[in-house]
Scaffold this motif. Structure first.
Motif, PDB file in Angstrom:
ATOM      1  N   LEU A   1       0.823  -1.215   0.000  1.00 51.14           N
ATOM      2  CA  LEU A   1       0.000   0.000   0.000  1.00 51.14           C
ATOM      3  C   LEU A   1       0.855   1.262   0.000  1.00 51.14           C
ATOM      4  O   LEU A   1       0.515   2.245  -0.662  1.00 51.14           O
ATOM      5  CB  LEU A   1      -0.959  -0.003   1.185  1.00 51.14           C
ATOM      6  N   ALA A   2       1.978   1.231   0.715  1.00 50.33           N
ATOM      7  CA  ALA A   2       2.891   2.374   0.701  1.00 50.33           C
ATOM      8  C   ALA A   2       3.464   2.580  -0.703  1.00 50.33           C
ATOM      9  O   ALA A   2       3.527   3.713  -1.203  1.00 50.33           O
ATOM     10  CB  ALA A   2       4.007   2.165   1.716  1.00 50.33           C
ATOM     11  N   GLN A   3       3.859   1.481  -1.361  1.00 54.07           N
ATOM     12  CA  GLN A   3       4.384   1.566  -2.725  1.00 54.07           C
ATOM     13  C   GLN A   3       3.309   2.035  -3.703  1.00 54.07           C
ATOM     14  O   GLN A   3       3.579   2.846  -4.580  1.00 54.07           O
ATOM     15  CB  GLN A   3       4.929   0.214  -3.171  1.00 54.07           C
ATOM     16  N   LEU A   4       2.099   1.510  -3.540  1.00 54.12           N
ATOM     17  CA  LEU A   4       0.989   1.899  -4.413  1.00 54.12           C
ATOM     18  C   LEU A   4       0.678   3.381  -4.265  1.00 54.12           C
ATOM     19  O   LEU A   4       0.480   4.087  -5.258  1.00 54.12           O
ATOM     20  CB  LEU A   4      -0.250   1.058  -4.109  1.00 54.12           C
ATOM     21  N   ARG A   5       0.641   3.853  -3.031  1.00 55.81           N
ATOM     22  CA  ARG A   5       0.363   5.265  -2.773  1.00 55.81           C
ATOM     23  C   ARG A   5       1.388   6.158  -3.481  1.00 55.81           C
ATOM     24  O   ARG A   5       1.029   7.136  -4.138  1.00 55.81           O
ATOM     25  CB  ARG A   5       0.367   5.529  -1.271  1.00 55.81           C
ATOM     26  N   LEU A   6       2.664   5.805  -3.377  1.00 55.30           N
ATOM     27  CA  LEU A   6       3.715   6.570  -4.051  1.00 55.30           C
ATOM     28  C   LEU A   6       3.582   6.484  -5.569  1.00 55.30           C
ATOM     29  O   LEU A   6       3.756   7.479  -6.270  1.00 55.30           O
ATOM     30  CB  LEU A   6       5.091   6.067  -3.626  1.00 55.30           C
TER      31      LEU A   6
ATOM     32  N   LEU B   1       0.817   5.943  -7.349  1.00 54.50           N
ATOM     33  CA  LEU B   1      -0.329   6.756  -7.775  1.00 54.50           C
ATOM     34  C   LEU B   1       0.032   8.240  -7.762  1.00 54.50           C
ATOM     35  O   LEU B   1      -0.329   8.988  -8.675  1.00 54.50           O
ATOM     36  CB  LEU B   1      -1.533   6.499  -6.873  1.00 54.50           C
ATOM     37  N   GLN B   2       0.739   8.648  -6.727  1.00 58.25           N
ATOM     38  CA  GLN B   2       1.158  10.040  -6.611  1.00 58.25           C
ATOM     39  C   GLN B   2       2.092  10.419  -7.766  1.00 58.25           C
ATOM     40  O   GLN B   2       1.932  11.478  -8.375  1.00 58.25           O
ATOM     41  CB  GLN B   2       1.856  10.240  -5.275  1.00 58.25           C
TER      42      GLN B   2
ATOM     43  N   ALA C   1      -7.585   4.888 -10.307  1.00 56.54           N
ATOM     44  CA  ALA C   1      -6.873   4.270  -9.189  1.00 56.54           C
ATOM     45  C   ALA C   1      -7.257   2.794  -9.056  1.00 56.54           C
ATOM     46  O   ALA C   1      -6.400   1.942  -8.821  1.00 56.54           O
ATOM     47  CB  ALA C   1      -7.161   5.014  -7.894  1.00 56.54           C
TER      48      ALA C   1
ATOM     49  N   ASP D   1      -5.277  10.762  -8.593  1.00 61.21           N
ATOM     50  CA  ASP D   1      -5.838  11.111  -7.292  1.00 61.21           C
ATOM     51  C   ASP D   1      -7.169  10.382  -7.107  1.00 61.21           C
ATOM     52  O   ASP D   1      -8.173  10.769  -7.692  1.00 61.21           O
ATOM     53  CB  ASP D   1      -6.048  12.619  -7.198  1.00 61.21           C
TER      54      ASP D   1
END
Length: 89
Positions: free
Chosen positions: A19-24, A26-27, A44, A32
Motif C-alpha cells: 500500500l505504501a508503494q501503491l500510494r507513491l 499513484l502520486q 486508481a 488522485d
C-alpha cells in the motif's frame, strides 16, 4: 518517475508495504483517487487491479470487480434514500 518500479502484489506479500508503494506510484502518476469525480477513483482502481498477481488477482476479480455490495444495497433498499448519509439522517 523514472527508476521507480511498478508495484506488484501477490497473496503472500506484505499488505502495508504494498500500500505504501501503491500510494507513491499513484502520486507519481498524478492519479488522485479522491480527485475530480469518479474518474480519479476509476483510474486508481484500474491501476490497483493492474498491480495484482496470481491468487490475489483471482480474488480481486471474484470478490471486488464482479460483485456489488449486496449488504449495502439491501440496507438502502426500501428507505427511499439515495445513500447511507441520508439513511443516517
Amino acid at each position: 518517475m523514472a527508476g521507480i518500479p511498478h508495484p506488484y502484489f501477490d497473496w503472500n506479500d506484505s499488505i502495508p508495504d504494498f500500500l505504501a508503494q501503491l500510494r507513491l506510484d499513484l502520486q507519481n502518476r498524478e492519479i488522485d483517487p479522491a480527485g475530480a469525480g469518479a474518474n480519479g477513483r476509476a483510474q486508481a482502481l484500474g491501476h490497483l487491479r493492474a498491480c495484482m498477481r496470481g491468487r490475489t488477482l483471482e480474488w480481486f476479480d471474484e470478490e471486488i470487480t464482479t460483485k456489488t455490495n449486496w449488504e449495502l444495497t439491501n440496507l438502502t433498499d426500501g428507505t427511499g434514500q439515495a445513500n447511507l448519509v441520508a439513511v443516517n439522517g
